[in-house]
Design an enzyme around this catalytic site. Structure first.
Site, mmCIF file in Angstrom:
data_model
loop_
_atom_site.group_PDB
_atom_site.id
_atom_site.type_symbol
_atom_site.label_atom_id
_atom_site.label_comp_id
_atom_site.label_asym_id
_atom_site.label_seq_id
_atom_site.Cartn_x
_atom_site.Cartn_y
_atom_site.Cartn_z
ATOM 1 C CG ASN A 289 -1.845 -1.212 1.203
ATOM 2 O OD1 ASN A 289 -2.683 -1.384 0.320
ATOM 3 N ND2 ASN A 289 -1.638 -2.093 2.164
ATOM 4 N NE ARG A 290 3.574 6.441 -3.486
ATOM 5 C CZ ARG A 290 4.178 7.325 -2.703
ATOM 6 N NH1 ARG A 290 3.887 7.390 -1.415
ATOM 7 N NH2 ARG A 290 5.081 8.153 -3.203
ATOM 8 C CG LEU A 291 1.817 2.956 4.316
ATOM 9 C CD1 LEU A 291 1.089 2.429 5.546
ATOM 10 C CD2 LEU A 291 2.097 4.450 4.484
#
Length: 231
Positions: A209-211
């Site tokens: 989730n692009r974290l």
């Protein structure tokens, strides 16, 4: 194009170190991982070794970015041939495009894109020539065919046809006694090594989730400082 982008609330928000990434490491990259002198070296070697063990094609391939005297950038993939406390080493023709750009603007960046592991390491800093002794040591480790090709090629210069290139290589091979054996091939006069001396090093670890995790090291007169960056 990247596929598989999802929406909604990230399922692993709040899980902290339990949220494993694509590299299979459950722990999140943290500035505390960077130890030693210089503090980037040990972790870089660990990640490089894990890239090799994962059978990633050309794990020592890196994207080299340079800029000309007008600041116009260019990139290409080259092979890292040395990484130690003094910096990152690669070899090329001094009269190549990158050689001319480094002569005009002796700063560069390199990025190791270990995409299969969702990891990257990025270096920036000034670039210097390695010593002639270092160039000779590496040159005589190269396969004979690679030596002949480097000796024959006026790197980055135009040539009419593929046949003309092959004929040029054949003439140089004949000059030294053949492709498979013959006289020792000297280091070409306009060929050798460069060393990027890092002033900035960034480690990137992919997460869902692009974290993603990003840790950047910056060198100053006071030493190295590590900080976590937002993805």
């Amino acid at each position: 194009m990247r596929v598989g982008y999802g929406g909604g609330i990230p399922p692993n928000i709040g899980e902290g170190d339990r949220a494993a990434g694509a590299d299979g490491i459950r722990e999140n990259l943290d500035p505390s991982w960077l130890r030693g002198d210089p503090p980037w070296l040990d972790l870089f070697h660990v990640w490089l070794r894990e890239a090799i063990d994962s059978h990633i094609p050309e794990p020592n391939a890196m994207v080299l970015g340079t800029a000309d005297a007008d600041g116009i950038p260019s990139t290409r993939t080259v092979l890292c041939k040395g990484a130690d406390a003094s910096g990152i080493v690669f070899f090329t023709g001094y009269d190549s495009d990158k050689g001319h750009e480094l002569a005009a603007n002796p700063y560069a960046s390199v990025t190791f894109p270990w995409i299969a592991l969702e990891r990257q390491v990025h270096f920036r800093g000034p670039v210097e020539h390695v010593t002639m002794e270092e160039t000779q040591e590496y040159w005589y480790m190269r396969p004979r065919g690679s030596q002949l090709s480097a000796y024959a090629s006026a790197q980055s210069q135009p040539i009419d046809t593929r046949t003309a290139l092959e004929d040029l290589a054949a003439r140089v091979a004949a000059q030294f006694g053949g492709f498979d054996a013959g006289a020792e091939i000297p280091v070409p006069p306009a060929w050798g090594g460069y060393r990027l001396v890092p002033t900035t090093v960034e480690f990137w670890q992919g997460r869902a989730n692009r974290l993603h995790n990003r840790v950047r090291l910056t060198r100053s007169d006071a030493g190295w400082e590590a900080v976590r960056l937002q993805p």
